[in-house]
Write an enzyme that holds these catalytic residues in place. Structure first.
Site, PDB file in Angstrom:
ATOM      1  N   ASP A  79       0.845  -1.198   0.000  1.00 57.66           N
ATOM      2  CA  ASP A  79       0.000   0.000   0.000  1.00 57.66           C
ATOM      3  C   ASP A  79       0.878   1.245   0.000  1.00 57.66           C
ATOM      4  O   ASP A  79       2.099   1.158   0.105  1.00 57.66           O
ATOM      5  CB  ASP A  79      -0.900   0.007   1.235  1.00 57.66           C
ATOM      6  CG  ASP A  79      -0.092  -0.004   2.531  1.00 57.66           C
ATOM      7  OD1 ASP A  79       0.229   1.094   3.031  1.00 57.66           O
ATOM      8  OD2 ASP A  79       0.237  -1.100   3.034  1.00 57.66           O
ATOM      9  N   ASP A 116       0.671   3.613   2.389  1.00 56.77           N
ATOM     10  CA  ASP A 116       0.483   4.194   3.710  1.00 56.77           C
ATOM     11  C   ASP A 116      -0.685   5.181   3.607  1.00 56.77           C
ATOM     12  O   ASP A 116      -1.689   4.858   2.983  1.00 56.77           O
ATOM     13  CB  ASP A 116       1.791   4.841   4.203  1.00 56.77           C
ATOM     14  CG  ASP A 116       1.842   4.935   5.725  1.00 56.77           C
ATOM     15  OD1 ASP A 116       1.576   3.905   6.382  1.00 56.77           O
ATOM     16  OD2 ASP A 116       2.143   6.010   6.256  1.00 56.77           O
TER      17      ASP A 116
END
Length: 294
Positions: free
Chosen positions: A210, A212
């Site tokens: 991802d 973040d």
């Protein structure tokens, strides 16, 4: 020359290794407590390997409660010479997209609730972690990743946070814009520091899941999306590991970067002043130096 034994510490989503011959789960006792789980041992392309699921099978340990000292000590007791850490991470760089891997070479340690050393009162030691990973081992991981068709980046700074919560938006922006971190995770510290104290070569592979929370187009971390990416990354991680025995070989020369001699001048406590109880606990981690100085 000594014999190579590869130790793999698998993070979220990686709970075994494909293709191990004579694979056996075995219990390893450590004076530092119980490791995260039993350790899977066997051989791959003629090279002994040991696999330890960092969070335990079933994912029972949080990042804070992982028994880091017991894990490193247990691998050392088994004869492991080279440790490969594989872990899920968030990315602070647009070009380090979910599904990509990063060969980490630096850390910023923001953990605060973990025991970070095998040494202490009764035997004081200070090892250098200026360069906390082994370039030789990192190069092998990068080559194995490329051979497996993985989009893999060489070099990056890993921000280790305590967790288990993900970052706030303000923290994410600070780590990215002011501190210059490239990826963020919760488990490589104090693992890398302990591996250095145990005189083990250590390499870290960050599997990006991802962005973040800093990315304007992705918003906050979505655990559902992380798990989806994690499953694909786990297959790639296993493919990378399968390529390591051929690259590292069965025979091993001393580490050209001195990882396997990290304690050479690190222990400061005089032999007569050392705590016997702590000395017993250090028998695997520091046995080479303690035997030489006794």
């Amino acid at each position: 020359m000594t014999k190579t034994m590869i130790g793999v510490i698998g993070g979220s989503g990686i709970y075994d290794i494909d293709g191990l011959q004579d694979a056996t789960w075995q219990s390893v006792e450590s004076p530092w407590g119980a490791p995260s789980d039993q350790i899977l041992t066997g051989t791959l392309d003629g090279v002994p390997m040991a696999f330890l699921p960092r969070h335990g099978r079933g994912h029972v340990h949080s990042p804070t409660t992982v028994p880091y000292r017991a894990n490193i000590d247990a691998l050392k007791r088994l004869g492991v010479t080279d440790v490969i850490s594989v872990s899920a991470c968030g990315s602070f760089r647009e070009e380090y997209a979910p599904g990509h891997f990063v060969v980490v070479d630096q850390f910023i340690d923001r953990t605060f609730a973990r025991e970070k050393s095998f040494f202490g009162s009764g035997c004081v030691a200070h090892v250098s972690v200026a360069h906390p990973t082994c370039p030789r081992l990192g190069d092998a991981c990068y080559a194995a990743g490329q051979a497996a068709g993985i989009t893999i980046h060489k070099g990056g700074t890993y921000l280790a946070m305590e967790g288990p919560q993900f970052s706030t938006l303000a923290e994410s922006k600070m780590y990215r814009e002011q501190w210059g971190a490239d990826v963020i995770g919760m488990t490589n510290m104090p693992e890398a520091k302990l591996a250095r104290e145990a005189e083990l070569c250590y390499a870290s592979i960050a599997m990006v899941t991802d962005y973040d929370s800093w990315h304007p187009d992705h918003g906050e971390v979505d655990v559902t999306e992380i798990i989806k990416t994690l499953m694909g990354n786990a297959d790639k991680g296993r493919a990378l590991v399968r390529g390591l025995p051929a690259l590292l070989g069965a025979d091993r020369a001393p580490c050209p970067h001195g990882c396997d001699r990290a304690l050479e001048f690190a222990i400061l406590t005089a032999p007569e002043a050392r705590d016997p109880a702590l000395m017993q606990k250090l028998d695997a981690v520091a046995g080479r130096m303690l035997t030489a100085s006794s």
